[in-house]
Scaffold this motif. Structure first.
Motif, PDB file in Angstrom:
ATOM      1  N   ASP A 218       0.818  -1.221   0.000  1.00 36.85           N
ATOM      2  CA  ASP A 218       0.000   0.000   0.000  1.00 36.85           C
ATOM      3  C   ASP A 218       0.850   1.268   0.000  1.00 36.85           C
ATOM      4  O   ASP A 218       0.432   2.310   0.516  1.00 36.85           O
ATOM      5  N   HIS A 219       2.051   1.187  -0.567  1.00 36.03           N
ATOM      6  CA  HIS A 219       2.963   2.344  -0.676  1.00 36.03           C
ATOM      7  C   HIS A 219       3.330   2.918   0.693  1.00 36.03           C
ATOM      8  O   HIS A 219       3.463   4.129   0.853  1.00 36.03           O
ATOM      9  N   ASN A 220       3.532   2.036   1.663  1.00 30.71           N
ATOM     10  CA  ASN A 220       3.766   2.501   3.032  1.00 30.71           C
ATOM     11  C   ASN A 220       5.191   2.294   3.517  1.00 30.71           C
ATOM     12  O   ASN A 220       5.437   2.285   4.729  1.00 30.71           O
ATOM     13  N   SER A 221       6.145   2.146   2.599  1.00 33.14           N
ATOM     14  CA  SER A 221       7.529   1.943   3.003  1.00 33.14           C
ATOM     15  C   SER A 221       8.382   3.134   2.596  1.00 33.14           C
ATOM     16  O   SER A 221       8.133   3.776   1.575  1.00 33.14           O
ATOM     17  N   ASP A 222       9.393   3.409   3.411  1.00 35.27           N
ATOM     18  CA  ASP A 222      10.349   4.475   3.087  1.00 35.27           C
ATOM     19  C   ASP A 222      11.545   3.957   2.298  1.00 35.27           C
ATOM     20  O   ASP A 222      12.418   4.744   1.922  1.00 35.27           O
ATOM     21  N   LEU A 223      11.602   2.650   2.049  1.00 28.19           N
ATOM     22  CA  LEU A 223      12.691   2.100   1.255  1.00 28.19           C
ATOM     23  C   LEU A 223      12.590   2.606  -0.185  1.00 28.19           C
ATOM     24  O   LEU A 223      11.497   2.871  -0.692  1.00 28.19           O
ATOM     25  N   LYS A 224      13.711   2.707  -0.836  1.00 32.08           N
ATOM     26  CA  LYS A 224      13.753   3.279  -2.174  1.00 32.08           C
ATOM     27  C   LYS A 224      13.106   2.323  -3.176  1.00 32.08           C
ATOM     28  O   LYS A 224      13.437   1.135  -3.222  1.00 32.08           O
ATOM     29  N   PRO A 225      12.203   2.799  -4.018  1.00 32.40           N
ATOM     30  CA  PRO A 225      11.486   1.929  -4.953  1.00 32.40           C
ATOM     31  C   PRO A 225      12.337   1.556  -6.163  1.00 32.40           C
ATOM     32  O   PRO A 225      13.345   2.189  -6.466  1.00 32.40           O
ATOM     33  N   PHE A 226      11.874   0.518  -6.871  1.00 29.98           N
ATOM     34  CA  PHE A 226      12.572  -0.002  -8.046  1.00 29.98           C
ATOM     35  C   PHE A 226      11.811   0.345  -9.319  1.00 29.98           C
ATOM     36  O   PHE A 226      10.580   0.234  -9.375  1.00 29.98           O
ATOM     37  N   ILE A 227      12.551   0.718 -10.345  1.00 28.10           N
ATOM     38  CA  ILE A 227      12.004   0.876 -11.687  1.00 28.10           C
ATOM     39  C   ILE A 227      12.523  -0.278 -12.533  1.00 28.10           C
ATOM     40  O   ILE A 227      13.694  -0.685 -12.391  1.00 28.10           O
ATOM     41  N   GLU A 228      11.691  -0.848 -13.378  1.00 24.39           N
ATOM     42  CA  GLU A 228      12.089  -2.055 -14.096  1.00 24.39           C
ATOM     43  C   GLU A 228      11.124  -2.332 -15.248  1.00 24.39           C
ATOM     44  O   GLU A 228      10.135  -1.631 -15.452  1.00 24.39           O
ATOM     45  N   GLY A 229      11.461  -3.393 -15.985  1.00 19.58           N
ATOM     46  CA  GLY A 229      10.542  -3.988 -16.935  1.00 19.58           C
ATOM     47  C   GLY A 229      10.001  -3.093 -18.027  1.00 19.58           C
ATOM     48  O   GLY A 229       8.782  -3.040 -18.218  1.00 19.58           O
ATOM     49  N   PRO A 230      10.838  -2.389 -18.803  1.00 16.76           N
ATOM     50  CA  PRO A 230      10.291  -1.583 -19.889  1.00 16.76           C
ATOM     51  C   PRO A 230       9.656  -2.440 -20.988  1.00 16.76           C
ATOM     52  O   PRO A 230      10.059  -3.584 -21.207  1.00 16.76           O
TER      53      PRO A 230
END
Length: 610
Positions: A218-230
């Motif tokens: 639910d977007h509740n973490s402060d960890l850095k998100p990942f971008i992937e899978g173009p």
């Protein structure tokens, strides 16, 4: 006699007899027979491979299917999936055949790229991060050939995508990182697909402005998100570059899109993002996907859905109707996305809306079994302490079999033909389909051994005394980990009984026994007192409404245009929702509806926040 004739003519083996004044309907399937279904239900029921590339490190067995790259080659669909030791082919997106190719990646392809060029399928997916493009004109055999021209870009190639433009030029897009952006580069199609020039940085995540790009459940973490899978798609002269975020193990795993007029940009963030988003329901998440056109000209989006029990990378595949609005806005319709939908060759008035209207009849209904309670430690890779997984659910009681949560599951004390599970729907209902989702509890299977199968019989009854066999898979030889079984004739039933015969795993474990159809009562009323309040943090909005009597759950819809509420979230039991997936730069429209086993209410009045 007429009813018997109808049964005889059905497209897969169905026999009908009169026993004790009741009609007996038996649906059975043989190893080489095809499903004659008009519908499908996520997750896609294919023989998912057991992962083996982490075996030496942790020896935890689990199936997974993720990062689908699907292409339409000469009217047949080929689906390439991470670390599967081969790929799948289908004519109809219903019957998928696994192809073990003559030559392939020894360690399995990782997030493979696939495209069609000059009468061949081209693939790139070397797990090392550097390798050559491989190709074949006969993917049914899989005599893949390589030119040995290794693509060795700085930093390696992760989550690649190959795109062939209308002019025959070929482009490579890649990245899987919480640091680096999506990158693109042209490949020399006339010279072994070697890179032309330098890679171009295209775009990265911006979670401070795009709420849906935040990490965690639910977007509740402060960890850095990942971008992937173009994944690149061209429609009406516009390039749509899809990408996945914020993390494959979360319910909010999604796909967004940037658009541009050139294959290497510049690209503009689509204000209606994300395009593919499924944070609620039985199976959650819809990220790192691919979009393909079927043989009727309609688009479908295939994506990755999360289980993340045995390991954070335990995943499954989903397919959703997709397309483009008149103004070019891309959409993926995930509403009721794990309920039965009509297949591509089943005609519907509007491709965007393929939901059958078959409701879930089994949610939290009384259920019993003759198996004793299993109390054992699970053999899993648990990264919940570090914030990279949800906590384990270690209660394996029978009530976990119909709680609409794929991460919980019932485990049987025995694995033999004496075990049954009986469900009381509480009143007679029209049953139209059954889905049995098997789970890998303390499995010891790796790779793709021969002979994996599940065998069972499903019976129905109106009174709990006289039983009718409605599905006979007692001699099944196929691997059906998410057996979705559409009845050719609806059956009126109050009781549903699963009789186990055998399965390959040491333990019989079922994450969900789902019954679909329609009740004979009234649909719920429209939710009243619907209110929306955007928070000071504009990425979030609070949505509230009054609890509706008799409602099983609710679906909220939202979007940046009043006539394009293309995003949705489903929730069971409780009203109200904190929506944390908004973009700060735009206003939003919202709507809510209630549903139960009898149908869906009308939608509420549309609300708006600046």
């Amino acid at each position: 006699m007429e009813r018997l004739l109808i049964c005889f003519m059905l497209s897969f083996s169905i026999s009908c007899n009169l026993i004790g004044g009741q009609e007996k309907i038996v649906n059975s399937i043989k190893t080489d027979s095809k499903k004659g279904f008009k519908t499908y239900c996520n997750p896609i029921d294919i023989d998912y491979s057991y992962m083996s590339h982490y075996r030496a490190k942790n020896n935890v067995s689990y199936r997974s299917g993720a990062d689908p790259a699907i292409v339409n080659f000469k009217g047949r669909f080929y689906m390439f999936v991470t670390r599967s030791h081969g790929y799948w082919a289908s004519d109809d997106m219903s019957n998928w055949k696994f192809i073990k190719p003559q030559s392939w990646y020894f360690n399995g392809s990782n997030a493979p790229a696939a495209a069609v060029k000059d009468g061949k399928v081209i693939v790139y997916g070397d797990p090392s991060g550097s390798g050559a493009v491989i190709e074949t004109d006969n993917p049914e055999i899989g005599d893949w050939k390589t030119n040995y021209a290794v693509i060795d870009l700085p930093g390696g190639v992760q989550d690649p995508d190959l795109f062939v433009d209308d002019d025959g030029k070929v482009y490579l897009y890649e990245e899987s990182s919480n640091k680096w952006p999506i990158r693109g580069i042209e490949l020399d199609a006339d010279n072994y697909y070697i890179p032309l020039g330098e890679q171009t940085d295209l775009f990265n995540l911006n979670p401070e402005e795009h709420g849906w790009e935040r990490f965690g459940q639910d977007h509740n973490s402060d960890l850095k998100p990942f971008i992937e899978g173009p994944w690149m798609l061209k429609h009406s002269g516009t390039y749509y570059l899809e990408y996945g975020a914020p993390g494959t193990q979360w319910n909010v795993y999604a796909d967004g899109v940037y658009t541009g007029k050139n294959p290497l940009g510049p690209f503009e963030y689509a204000p209606y993002n994300p395009i593919s988003y499924k944070p609620g329901g039985f199976l959650k998440g819809s990220g790192h996907g691919s979009t393909v056109q079927d043989n009727n000209g309609n688009y479908w989006h295939y994506s990755t859905m999360a289980i993340s029990v045995n390991f954070k990378f335990e995943r499954r595949l989903g397919m959703y109707p997709a397309g483009f609005e008149a103004d070019g806005q891309m959409y993926v319709n995930t509403a009721y996305g794990d309920y039965p939908h009509y297949l591509p060759d089943t005609k519907v008035p509007n491709h965007k809306y393929r939901f059958t209207g078959w409701m879930l009849l089994s949610y939290q209904k009384p259920v019993k079994t003759n198996s004793g309670l299993v109390e054992k430690e699970v053999n899993v890779v648990d990264e919940s302490v570090g914030g990279y997984m949800q906590e384990q659910i270690k209660d394996f009681n029978i009530n976990k079999i119909n709680d609409e949560e794929i991460r919980s599951y019932w485990v049987s004390e025995a694995n033999n033909d004496s075990i049954y599970v009986e469900m009381d729907l509480l009143k007679p209902m029209g049953v139209k389909a059954i889905q049995i989702n098997f789970q890998d509890f303390n499995s010891v299977i790796f790779g793709r051994p021969e002979g994996i199968k599940q065998q069972f019989v499903v019976k129905s009854s109106l009174d709990g005394k006289k039983w009718t066999t409605i599905l006979d898979y007692s001699e099944n030889q196929k691997d059906m980990p998410h057996a979705y079984l559409e009845l050719k004739q609806p059956v009126d039933a109050r009781y549903i009984r699963y009789n186990h015969v055998s399965c390959t795993n040491a333990y019989l474990a079922i994450s969900e026994l789902r019954v679909f159809g329609n009740g004979k009562g009234k649909a719920p009323k429209v939710p009243s007192n619907f209110k929306v309040e955007r928070q000071q943090d504009r990425r979030n909005t609070n949505l509230t409404w009054d609890k509706v009597k008799g409602a099983t759950g609710y679906v909220i819809y939202w979007g940046i245009s009043k006539d394009k509420l293309n995003l949705s979230a489903l929730m069971y039991d409780h009203p109200n929702y904190e929506l944390r997936a908004l973009n700060t730069a735009t206003g939003y429209y919202y709507q809510v509806e209630a549903f139960n086993e009898n149908g869906i209410s009308e939608k509420s009045k549309i609300m708006f926040t600046e």
